[in-house]
Design a protein around this motif. Structure first.
Motif, PDB file in Angstrom:
ATOM      1  N   ARG A 293       0.820  -1.222   0.000  1.00 31.48           N
ATOM      2  CA  ARG A 293       0.000   0.000   0.000  1.00 31.48           C
ATOM      3  C   ARG A 293       0.845   1.259   0.000  1.00 31.48           C
ATOM      4  NH1 ARG A 293      -3.056  -3.117   4.576  1.00 31.48           N
ATOM      5  NH2 ARG A 293      -1.015  -4.083   4.412  1.00 31.48           N
TER       6      ARG A 293
ATOM      7  N   GLY B 156       9.839  -1.240   0.293  1.00 34.83           N
ATOM      8  CA  GLY B 156       9.005  -0.949   1.454  1.00 34.83           C
ATOM      9  C   GLY B 156       9.565  -1.777   2.600  1.00 34.83           C
TER      10      GLY B 156
ATOM     11  N   LYS C  20       4.877   1.290  11.270  1.00 30.47           N
ATOM     12  CA  LYS C  20       6.236   0.942  10.839  1.00 30.47           C
ATOM     13  C   LYS C  20       7.314   1.545  11.749  1.00 30.47           C
ATOM     14  CE  LYS C  20       4.717  -1.231   7.212  1.00 30.47           C
ATOM     15  NZ  LYS C  20       4.697  -0.776   5.838  1.00 30.47           N
TER      16      LYS C  20
END
Ligand code: GLP
Length: 263
Positions: free
Chosen positions: A38, A132, A203
């Motif tokens: 995403r 990512g 994160k």
């Protein structure tokens, strides 16, 4: 490694997209490593917008994706091939035959991973690799204990990764495939430049461990510390647990390289 903290997720993604656009302008046949998830959707939206507004040319660009689920056909909207076609390739002037995603449906998966490594080599290696970070600290699908010298291969996904990616499978982690093909940590480190984007508070903890903690196979993203040309671009939320934030901000404000990116 350089860490750049932007106020919002939108601004962090914009910076990554601007860096990629700059690299593509100076090398039209750029070999670009791509990531899914995403977080990257904003970057791809920006690349599409730049192609439309400024006529950015992708026609000579070659791409290699990090990973693909095993057992999900390309036409299935859960596959990473589908994701890439949907979010990027069908919206820009790239030649789809120049785009590469590991084939998770290959009859011989070991041969497929060897073929993928060969294709990267034959393209001259990856110039810029987008990354990512997963909540288990992975880059690509390099789950904990992935060898730091690993090459493209099959990996079993951890429960935490299957949980993290469940939203794309109707919320059910059991529907997320158990295995995937992924570039190895060593394959990723061979890229000439790494750009990691992380946004959002989920994160923050793993990002701080990957950037400021020890290099460990338990957190494959920590291997970025071994790379001599690596930028980590985050928003304020993902930067929350970084201890040296003031130093990173000082560098961003004072390095001539970043002058054109100041607000
Ligand atoms: C998947 C991909 C990774 C990606 C991660 C982050 O697990 N294999 O390459 O970095 O998702 O996903 P998101 O951006 O959705 O948090």
């Amino acid at each position: 490694m350089e860490v750049i903290i932007r106020p919002t997720a939108e601004m962090a993604a914009e910076l990554v997209a601007r860096l990629v656009c700059g690299r593509l302008r100076s090398k039209p046949d750029l070999v670009l490593g791509l990531a899914t998830g995403r977080t990257m959707e904003r970057v791809y939206d920006r690349l599409v917008a730049t192609q439309r507004s400024e006529g950015l040319d992708f026609s000579h660009c070659r791409t290699f994706n990090l990973d693909e689920y095993i057992g999900i056909p390309a036409e299935d909207d859960h596959s990473y091939r589908y994701y890439m076609n949907h979010h990027l390739f069908s919206r820009i002037n790239i030649d789809v035959s120049n785009t590469h995603v590991p084939d998770g449906m290959a009859a011989d998966l070991r041969a497929e991973t060897a073929r993928y490594e060969r294709a990267i080599r034959e393209a001259g290696g990856i110039d810029v690799q987008l990354l990512g970070i997963g909540e288990a600290g992975h880059i690509g699908f390099n789950e904990p204990l992935s060898a730091l010298m690993s090459r493209t291969r099959e990996k079993a996904l951890t429960p935490i990764t299957r949980q993290q990616n469940a939203a794309m499978f109707g919320g059910d982690p059991n529907k997320v495939p158990k295995r995937a093909l992924t570039m190895g940590v060593g394959t990723i480190l061979d890229s000439r430049e790494l750009l990691l984007l992380a946004t959002g508070s989920a994160k923050a903890s793993i990002l701080a461990k990957a950037v400021e903690g020890p290099i460990t196979a338990m957190i494959s993203a920590s291997a970025m510390q071994l790379h001599s040309n690596c930028k980590v671009i985050v928003d304020e939320e993902a930067a929350r647990d970084l201890k040296e934030r003031d130093y990173y901000n000082w560098i961003f404000q004072n390095e001539p390289e970043w002058e054109e990116f100041q607000d």
